[in-house]
Design a protein around this motif. Structure first.
Motif, PDB file in Angstrom:
ATOM      1  N   ALA A   1       8.937   5.207 -10.016  1.00 22.58           N
ATOM      2  CA  ALA A   1      10.100   4.317  -9.881  1.00 22.58           C
ATOM      3  C   ALA A   1      11.212   4.684 -10.853  1.00 22.58           C
ATOM      4  N   ARG A   2      10.839   5.005 -12.095  1.00 30.59           N
ATOM      5  CA  ARG A   2      11.878   5.185 -13.123  1.00 30.59           C
ATOM      6  C   ARG A   2      12.037   6.633 -13.564  1.00 30.59           C
ATOM      7  N   GLU A   3      11.032   7.446 -13.381  1.00 36.36           N
ATOM      8  CA  GLU A   3      11.115   8.833 -13.823  1.00 36.36           C
ATOM      9  C   GLU A   3      11.166   9.763 -12.613  1.00 36.36           C
ATOM     10  N   ASP A   4      11.711  10.958 -12.850  1.00 32.23           N
ATOM     11  CA  ASP A   4      11.773  11.939 -11.776  1.00 32.23           C
ATOM     12  C   ASP A   4      10.429  12.638 -11.672  1.00 32.23           C
ATOM     13  N   LYS A   5       9.444  11.879 -11.193  1.00 29.23           N
ATOM     14  CA  LYS A   5       8.089  12.404 -11.087  1.00 29.23           C
ATOM     15  C   LYS A   5       7.588  12.286  -9.659  1.00 29.23           C
ATOM     16  N   TRP A   6       6.854  13.317  -9.254  1.00 31.73           N
ATOM     17  CA  TRP A   6       6.114  13.289  -7.992  1.00 31.73           C
ATOM     18  C   TRP A   6       4.634  13.172  -8.321  1.00 31.73           C
ATOM     19  N   LEU A   7       3.931  12.326  -7.575  1.00 31.37           N
ATOM     20  CA  LEU A   7       2.508  12.125  -7.841  1.00 31.37           C
ATOM     21  C   LEU A   7       1.726  12.122  -6.540  1.00 31.37           C
ATOM     22  N   ARG A   8       0.481  12.590  -6.639  1.00 30.46           N
ATOM     23  CA  ARG A   8      -0.436  12.498  -5.502  1.00 30.46           C
ATOM     24  C   ARG A   8      -1.503  11.466  -5.854  1.00 30.46           C
ATOM     25  N   SER A   9      -1.656  10.468  -5.004  1.00 30.85           N
ATOM     26  CA  SER A   9      -2.666   9.434  -5.212  1.00 30.85           C
ATOM     27  C   SER A   9      -3.726   9.568  -4.131  1.00 30.85           C
ATOM     28  N   ILE A  10      -4.992   9.684  -4.578  1.00 31.56           N
ATOM     29  CA  ILE A  10      -6.121   9.839  -3.663  1.00 31.56           C
ATOM     30  C   ILE A  10      -7.081   8.682  -3.893  1.00 31.56           C
ATOM     31  N   GLY A  11      -7.526   8.049  -2.823  1.00 31.71           N
ATOM     32  CA  GLY A  11      -8.473   6.944  -2.938  1.00 31.71           C
ATOM     33  C   GLY A  11      -9.605   7.076  -1.929  1.00 31.71           C
ATOM     34  N   ILE A  12     -10.835   6.794  -2.372  1.00 30.85           N
ATOM     35  CA  ILE A  12     -11.989   6.845  -1.475  1.00 30.85           C
ATOM     36  C   ILE A  12     -12.798   5.563  -1.651  1.00 30.85           C
TER      37      ILE A  12
END
Length: 783
Positions: free
Chosen positions: A358-369
């Motif tokens: 939301a606030r930083e120029d970051k890309w993230l991958r979220s994985i859930g099982i």
């Protein structure tokens, strides 16, 4: 408290001295009973209590709610508040009454009030005739150790050993510290019997606790840990001692073997150290890999996260809520994660999302099982990876790809334009050469024309090699899947190269396996190109001897036919060190090869790639100075046709096409002249248009049997003109055959031609046979 009933009636039969000794032992036992936390009791053969210590009385009161008294029946009390099963207890005690010592672990007490685990050692008691008249029970509360066992299952064997075996050494010393008594099963581990320590000095036996024992002889209580080495094995005992209440300056003590417990605790310490190292390693690896783990507990809604993930998200709480955990993301991405978790819980479906902070120029991958137990999702576990660097690299790579594609497209367009410009004069040269050769030239002219034909075709071959290599590089090669006659195809290749072989005095043969089917389905054009390259190379580098093309059937499986092709020559051969090198682009076997024999070094590179693109590989066997063999396998689909010509080229004697009218749409005057000369020989009625607008007008005003449509023209190109013709009202405009004339090498030309409504295309420079075949083919459809 009442410990023994009827003690004054003890009759030893040996006088007061033996009685006093027995009373002394009983006094020692009473002291031990009072000092230990173990529950110790005894009852007669009817299971009525005859003795118990305070610890046992408290245990019974807490677990059963009974204020225990001498004479109470053990079996009746044991059944209260979820105690031992009466039959089971009776069976155990019956075994003891037969003289057997029974050791067991049991749980006592009301689960809702107090539930404890005890280790019980049941020993039979004997009367003076040697008959069992009761039993004693040593009961140790091992609840804490049981709990430890449950928490650390990996150490269960060590811990169970401690809980199931509680050997105790009970001892007494005199004022000098000399053992006067030592009893208990704990002596067995030391290789001793009861009273096996009698006569030894306790300060020497327990040398590490000498000072404490001296204080004990002076009237102080104490406890210490002692160790022994027995047969190379270390034994650990927990000792408790206190002044004897009966004899001044004497000690009473008991030592409990805690070896297994100590070992378990040591293992636990090691496990804790290992866990700490693992946590540190995990934290370090997460920092390096920029990945953190998390767990969502469905029943509580709590979210647990690793240290790195807390740092990454800026939410430092040890335990947080899902709402707060996803606040790190943009609103739309936070909703996506919550939806993913809902699906994981409800449908037991994993998710893998790429998100933005939301606030930083970051890309993230979220994985859930989902973690499922008994068919129900109890947890959702996953990981979050910081993929900012990769995404930025992807963005840069995408930009670079777009630039490269633009450059490739520019290159392809350049090649297409150059092809058009080069092929236009080549069309005139080759076309005119064909025409002159058909006009019965003088012998001295024939030689010149053959040289001109050979040179122009060599130049065209060079151009085709360069353009084909460009298409292969760009992955634009498309293989056809059509019927063709394999034997006729190979014979045509032989005929095309016969003149060159005869000119060098070479034996040029084709061997065809009689088992090979004649009609196959595949790409005859690319097969011809491969064989032409190999045969041309073989003839070029062979000055004497022979060139042999050998086709053999490798195997047939269902409708699939695998054919082995081999081209063998007796030429200059190839140095073994250069066998792989010669398949590289623009490469010759030796520095002077191009000067001596000509060529670009593209033929084998193109051949290798064409074979590989069809799922095979080309191999080479060669001896320097003796010759070479190139061979490969290709798979085709078998057709049921046994004979006849499929897609065979027509004979060089062209039948008349008189009675048909053709519109030639071409803006280049030389191309118009060349094509017209050929078509007039075939008795065609020809009309002309210089561009697409004129072609549209003439098609509207006249009835043609076929249109030859150039693609690149001023005012209106061939694509637009063809679409306009197809849009005219009337069936004849929809069915009128339109054949494109193109010098372009773009791989998508076939698709573009068909999309524009044209039926087929012919490449420039014109091959008279191909031009005739295509025109005759579509005129026959009109008949």
């Amino acid at each position: 408290m009442e410990y023994l009933k009827g003690i004054n009636q003890v009759n030893t039969g040996d006088g007061n001295k033996d009685r006093e000794m027995l009373l002394g032992e009983i006094a020692i036992l009473q002291t031990v009973l009072e000092s230990t936390s173990a529950s110790i009791f005894a009852f007669d053969k009817n299971f009525n209590y005859i003795a118990f210590n305070q610890s046992h009385q408290q245990t019974v009161k807490m677990g059963r709610g009974v204020d225990l008294k001498i004479g109470d029946n053990y079996l009746e009390i044991a059944k209260l508040n979820g105690g031992m099963d009466g039959e089971k207890t009776a069976e155990i005690f019956r075994r003891v009454m037969t003289g057997e010592t029974v050791e067991l672990i049991e749980e006592f007490g009301d689960p809702e009030l107090y539930r404890a685990s005890f280790s019980m050692i049941c020993n039979p008691m004997y009367d003076k005739e040697g008959l069992v008249n009761g039993m004693t029970v040593f009961c140790q509360d091992i609840s804490e150790r049981v709990q430890l066992q449950k928490e650390f299952e990996e150490k269960s064997r060590l811990l169970n050993g401690v809980l199931e075996n509680l050997p105790v050494i009970i001892y007494e010393t005199d004022a000098a510290g000399i053992f006067t008594r030592s009893i208990g099963s704990g002596l067995k581990a030391l290789g001793l019997q009861d009273n096996g320590l009698v006569g030894q000095n306790s300060i020497e036996v327990f040398s590490s606790a000498a000072d404490m024992l001296c204080n004990g002889l002076c009237g102080k209580h104490g406890q210490f840990i002692s160790t022994f080495e027995v047969d190379g094995r270390k034994l650990v005992y927990q000792n408790n001692f206190f002044p004897s209440p009966e004899q001044e300056s004497c000690l009473i003590g008991f030592a409990l073997d805690i070896t297994q417990q100590e070992m378990a605790e040591e293992e636990l310490r090691k496990a804790q150290d290992e866990l700490e190292r693992t946590v540190d390693l995990l934290d370090t690896s997460q920092r390096i890999s920029k990945a953190g783990g998390w767990e969502y507990e469905v029943s509580t809604g709590a979210v647990y996260r690793t240290r790195f993930l807390k740092l990454l998200s800026g939410v430092p709480d040890e335990i947080t809520t899902l709402e707060k955990a996803v606040s790190f993301y943009r609103e739309v991405d936070a909703e996506a994660i919550k939806e993913g978790i809902r699906n994981a819980i409800k449908f037991q479906k994993s998710y893998n999302l790429e998100l933005r902070a939301a606030r930083e120029d970051k890309w993230l991958r979220s994985i859930g099982i989902p973690i499922v137990k008994d068919g129900k999702t109890v947890k959702v576990m996953g990981a979050v990876l910081d993929i900012s660097d990769r995404k930025l690299a992807e963005i840069e790579l995408l930009k670079a790809k777009e630039i490269a594609e633009d450059a490739a497209m520019a290159k392809q367009q350049f090649l297409s334009n150059m092809s058009h410009e080069i092929r236009t004069p080549m069309n005139a040269v080759i076309g005119m050469t064909h025409l002159l050769l058909q006009e019965d030239p003088k012998p001295e002219q024939l030689e010149n024309l053959n040289i001109l034909k050979f040179s122009s075709e060599s130049l065209l071959s060079l151009i085709n090699d360069i353009l084909d290599y460009s298409k292969i590089e760009l992955g634009k090669i498309v293989f056809e899947d059509i019927e063709f006659n394999l034997i006729e195809l190979v014979n045509r290749i032989k005929q095309a190269h016969n003149l060159q072989a005869e000119g060098k005095g070479l034996i040029f043969k084709v061997k065809i396996d009689s088992e090979l089917p004649s009609v196959l389905v595949g790409d005859p054009v690319r097969l011809t190109q491969i064989l032409n390259n190999l045969v041309s190379n073989a003839l070029k580098f062979t000055n004497e001897g022979s060139v042999v093309v050998d086709l053999s059937l490798k195997k047939i499986e269902g409708d699939t036919v695998e054919v082995n092709f081999m081209v063998t020559d007796t030429g200059i051969g190839i140095d073994p060190d250069l066998k792989e090198y010669i398949f590289e682009s623009f490469t010759q076997a030796a520095p002077d090869t191009s000067r001596r024999f000509g060529g670009t070094g593209l033929g084998l590179a193109i051949t290798k790639r064409l074979v590989e693109l069809q799922g095979s590989e080309i191999s080479l066997q060669s001896t320097l100075g003796k010759g070479s063999s190139f061979y490969f396998d290709l798979k085709f689909r078998k057709e049921n046709k046994k004979e006849g010509s499929v897609n065979a080229m027509p004979a060089h004697v062209f039948a008349s096409l008189g009675g048909y009218k053709v519109l030639l749409v071409e803006d280049n005057e030389i191309n118009t002249i060349v094509a017209s000369k050929f078509m007039r020989r075939w008795d065609l009625d020809i009309d002309y248009a210089a561009d697409g607008i004129e072609a549209l007008e003439k098609v509207t005003e006249n009835e043609y049997d076929l249109v030859l449509m150039d693609l690149q023209m001023p005012r209106m190109d061939g694509y637009a003109a063809s679409r306009a013709i197809r849009d005219l009202p009337g069936k004849r405009f929809k069915e009128l055959p339109i054949i494109a004339l193109t010098a372009s090498v773009l791989a998508e030309i076939n698709r573009k031609v068909l999309d524009a409504g044209m039926n087929d295309y012919i490449s420039k420079p014109f091959n008279p046979t191909e031009l005739y075949t295509k025109i005759a083919q579509y005129l026959s459809w009109r008949s």
